[in-house]
Design a protein around this motif. Sequence first.
Motif, mmCIF file in Angstrom:
data_model
loop_
_atom_site.group_PDB
_atom_site.id
_atom_site.type_symbol
_atom_site.label_atom_id
_atom_site.label_comp_id
_atom_site.label_asym_id
_atom_site.label_seq_id
_atom_site.Cartn_x
_atom_site.Cartn_y
_atom_site.Cartn_z
ATOM 1 N N LEU A 77 -24.426 53.964 50.136
ATOM 2 C CA LEU A 77 -25.512 54.469 49.025
ATOM 3 C C LEU A 77 -24.717 55.231 47.820
ATOM 4 C CD1 LEU A 77 -28.031 55.000 47.612
ATOM 5 C CD2 LEU A 77 -28.609 56.626 49.277
ATOM 6 N N ILE A 78 -24.696 54.777 46.696
ATOM 7 C CA ILE A 78 -24.303 55.599 45.392
ATOM 8 C C ILE A 78 -25.624 56.025 44.697
ATOM 9 C CG2 ILE A 78 -22.852 55.510 43.443
ATOM 10 C CD1 ILE A 78 -21.057 53.788 44.850
ATOM 11 N N ASP A 79 -25.539 57.327 44.763
ATOM 12 C CA ASP A 79 -26.895 57.905 43.944
ATOM 13 C C ASP A 79 -26.374 57.990 42.545
ATOM 14 O OD1 ASP A 79 -29.004 59.128 43.652
ATOM 15 O OD2 ASP A 79 -28.578 61.180 43.991
ATOM 16 N N THR A 80 -27.307 57.800 41.626
ATOM 17 C CA THR A 80 -27.198 57.751 40.119
ATOM 18 C C THR A 80 -28.087 58.989 39.415
ATOM 19 O OG1 THR A 80 -28.931 56.196 39.731
ATOM 20 C CG2 THR A 80 -26.665 55.421 40.005
ATOM 21 N N PRO A 81 -27.497 59.523 38.524
ATOM 22 C CA PRO A 81 -28.260 60.417 37.763
ATOM 23 C C PRO A 81 -29.379 59.929 37.086
ATOM 24 C CG PRO A 81 -25.957 60.230 36.629
ATOM 25 C CD PRO A 81 -26.243 59.011 37.842
ATOM 26 N N GLY A 82 -30.600 60.452 36.927
ATOM 27 C CA GLY A 82 -31.676 59.635 36.377
ATOM 28 C C GLY A 82 -31.851 59.881 34.873
ATOM 29 N N SER A 91 -24.380 53.881 34.489
ATOM 30 C CA SER A 91 -23.629 52.254 34.327
ATOM 31 C C SER A 91 -22.343 52.260 35.326
ATOM 32 C CB SER A 91 -23.412 52.220 32.822
ATOM 33 O OG SER A 91 -22.566 51.260 32.552
ATOM 34 N N ARG A 92 -21.469 53.357 35.278
ATOM 35 C CA ARG A 92 -20.305 53.354 36.029
ATOM 36 C C ARG A 92 -20.770 53.114 37.560
ATOM 37 N NH1 ARG A 92 -17.302 50.681 34.032
ATOM 38 N NH2 ARG A 92 -19.132 50.142 33.189
ATOM 39 N N SER A 93 -21.582 53.924 37.940
ATOM 40 C CA SER A 93 -21.981 53.970 39.362
ATOM 41 C C SER A 93 -22.510 52.626 39.703
ATOM 42 C CB SER A 93 -22.796 54.972 39.919
ATOM 43 O OG SER A 93 -24.250 54.597 39.274
ATOM 44 N N LEU A 94 -23.295 51.850 38.713
ATOM 45 C CA LEU A 94 -23.597 50.466 38.958
ATOM 46 C C LEU A 94 -22.474 49.727 39.081
ATOM 47 C CD1 LEU A 94 -26.991 50.470 37.026
ATOM 48 C CD2 LEU A 94 -26.804 50.941 39.332
ATOM 49 N N ALA A 95 -21.588 49.784 38.467
ATOM 50 C CA ALA A 95 -20.524 48.882 38.422
ATOM 51 C C ALA A 95 -19.656 48.887 39.751
ATOM 52 C CB ALA A 95 -19.389 49.281 37.242
ATOM 53 N N ALA A 96 -20.061 50.095 40.534
ATOM 54 C CA ALA A 96 -19.319 50.203 42.003
ATOM 55 C C ALA A 96 -20.223 49.520 42.959
ATOM 56 C CB ALA A 96 -19.184 51.410 42.377
ATOM 57 N N LEU A 193 -4.079 46.227 43.846
ATOM 58 C CA LEU A 193 -5.037 47.126 43.986
ATOM 59 C C LEU A 193 -5.772 47.160 42.615
ATOM 60 C CD1 LEU A 193 -6.757 49.725 45.131
ATOM 61 C CD2 LEU A 193 -4.873 51.044 44.265
ATOM 62 N N GLN A 194 -7.089 47.253 42.987
ATOM 63 C CA GLN A 194 -8.045 47.559 41.625
ATOM 64 C C GLN A 194 -9.365 48.405 42.231
ATOM 65 O OE1 GLN A 194 -9.457 43.687 40.189
ATOM 66 N NE2 GLN A 194 -8.442 44.003 38.464
ATOM 67 N N ALA A 195 -9.206 49.854 41.808
ATOM 68 C CA ALA A 195 -10.431 50.685 42.234
ATOM 69 C C ALA A 195 -10.946 51.383 41.102
ATOM 70 C CB ALA A 195 -9.652 51.644 43.193
ATOM 71 N N LEU A 196 -12.292 51.075 41.394
ATOM 72 C CA LEU A 196 -13.141 51.718 39.975
ATOM 73 C C LEU A 196 -13.208 53.385 40.137
ATOM 74 C CD1 LEU A 196 -14.846 51.450 37.702
ATOM 75 C CD2 LEU A 196 -16.592 51.096 39.065
ATOM 76 N N ILE A 197 -13.174 54.271 39.398
ATOM 77 C CA ILE A 197 -13.599 55.694 39.529
ATOM 78 C C ILE A 197 -15.008 55.939 39.318
ATOM 79 C CG2 ILE A 197 -13.031 57.864 38.782
ATOM 80 C CD1 ILE A 197 -10.207 57.223 38.233
ATOM 81 N N PHE A 198 -15.806 56.117 40.278
ATOM 82 C CA PHE A 198 -17.185 56.471 39.708
ATOM 83 C C PHE A 198 -17.719 57.889 39.533
ATOM 84 C CE2 PHE A 198 -19.131 57.230 43.604
ATOM 85 C CZ PHE A 198 -18.405 56.409 44.543
ATOM 86 N N ASP A 199 -16.807 58.602 39.968
ATOM 87 C CA ASP A 199 -17.013 60.031 39.936
ATOM 88 C C ASP A 199 -15.844 60.827 40.470
ATOM 89 O OD1 ASP A 199 -18.460 62.389 39.295
ATOM 90 O OD2 ASP A 199 -19.845 62.212 41.234
#
Length: 599
Positions: A77-82, A91-96, A193-199
């Motif tokens: 579960l990745i929490d997002t700011p509201g 948007s970045r967290s949703l890309a993850a 390797l491809q890793a997305l930084i979401f935070d």
Amino acid sequence: VDKEFIRNFSIIAHVDHGKSTLADRLLQFTGTIAPEKFRDQYLDNMDIERERGITIKMRAARLWYRSKDGSRYLLNLIDTPGHVDFSYEVSRSLAAVEGCLLVVDASQGVQAQTIANVDLALENNLEIVPVLNKVDLTTAEPDKVCQEISQVIGIDASRAVRASAKFGIGVEEILEEIVHLIPPPKGQVEASLQALIFDSYFDPYRGVVVFVRVKNGEIRTGMKIRFMATGVEHSVEQVGILTPDEVVRTSGVLSCGEVGFIKAGIKSLHDAPVGDTITGCDNPTQEPLQGYKPAKSMVFCGLYPADSATLFENLRAALERLSLNDSSISFQPESSSVLGKGFRVGFLGMLHMEVVKERLKREYELELLTSAPSVVYKFRNFKGEYFMESNPSKIPNDARHFEEPFVKLDIVCPDQFNGTILELCQNHRASLEDMRYVSNGRILLKFLIPLAEVLTNFYDHVKSRTRGFGSMDYEFHSYRPSDLVKLDIAVAGDVVEGLSCVVHRDQAYIKGKEIIEKLKQYIPRHQFKVVLQAMISTKVIASDFIQPLRKDVLAKCYGGDVSRKKKLLERQKEGKEKLRQLGKVRLSPEAFAAVIAQK
Ligand code: GTP
């Protein structure tokens, strides 16, 4: 874990529709957090977040769930700011992730941020799982809200789980939906390797901790990695998972499809920006994951310590500390004749500004005077050269061809408030772009409006005009030309730097009058007449004055010698003239603050 049994998801919702409460229930139901360690809103771990009930920084957690068919799933579960200020992070967290729970309050229905968040989810091609929350309320109308979701958002909500996060109703059904509707992660372990930084965040002892979603390949301790946007290279020191506490992986591997954190001796958040792609130095990918863009400050204001002589350096230190953990704050020194030395600070938006100010006050005990928030204007000088500036005092008098940032504004409200909202928006230079029904009796209005107009109390107006039933959301659209002018305020002939502002030409007179009125209240009477003027360039468009203190020089002059009286008055006038030239009007910082304070 086999990728087939991993599900990565986020929760999106309009503010207060119950996102955090539902996240809590999911953590509890899956036994992720031991009951004795549990506290409400577990994922919001900043004090200000808890107090304001808003999520500012997202966090991640992994949940184990045994589904009804007996399989064991790993759910990240990745929490997002509201809040809209942080929409880039949403948007970045949703890309993850591969899917998201869309939580809609069954008594409130689809609101402005519901739509904004769904748009972000659709952009990221996510599977959307609708949840109707708060069905325990007597005012809940789940069937109606189902229809709204289908009608406005265009997804089938007939199967939506009816839940009450508060009372733990429907939690298991939601977990079942996650497992069955959201697809497992794609990608290949053998690939580059491809890793997305979401935070990411900065820890004074451990350096920068980076949260990633591995899309392809794997990250191992010891391997050399490259941050594609910044070009920086580091060796991975540690990898781990979020339970939600950080737990180091002894195996030293974070594999394709997984969510976790890495540490790699990174000293600055700027080296590992949210949205960037990490790849391996040895077998690098040519393709960064899409969509990285640097965070951009949209709103600026001057921050001045109440006692600028001693506290200026403290403020600098505090801002430096804060920016270690929030790379979207920008600041540079600025000085004002009235307020002394301070900083011009840039924020993502108004909420971000409030939060930073609050933290400076609480964590650093800094009492600050703030100048009115401003956007960044574009303009040309007489030579036709382009400039961008957020501090109105620094905009030259010959500035022309102004452009300002416009935002797309969505307002959802009951249709009886249609008229009053249209009027409000018209008064704020908005143009109506679209209008449609969300459901029987509720409408969605879409506007284009200058960002500057929504900065000051616009939301309060929307709330009060709709008796609390309206909701809004906005997002940067573009820079557009506007008929703006720089308005200067002169007190006793001197332009007061910090009082300049940029306004629409039609509003210049009213705004000028308004500032002069306020100055009149706060400047004490002097020995001489104090003239107050509002000017565009050198042209005075409004003026007023403060009556001088008048000493009764005739008090001792009994009898009727007119020429002697005249002489005394003449002399008084001369004296005052001298004073006026010598004496400056001193504006106290408090008066200054009161004048520029937001209405
Ligand atoms: P942000 O973190 O600010 O985005 O809000 P949120 O969407 O996370 O909402 P939150 O979970 O903080 O819930 C908002 C309010 O609604 C709180 O007072 C909750 O107690 C209440 N609430 C959440 N779920 C339910 C529910 O199922 N029924 C009822 N009656 N109240 C609920």
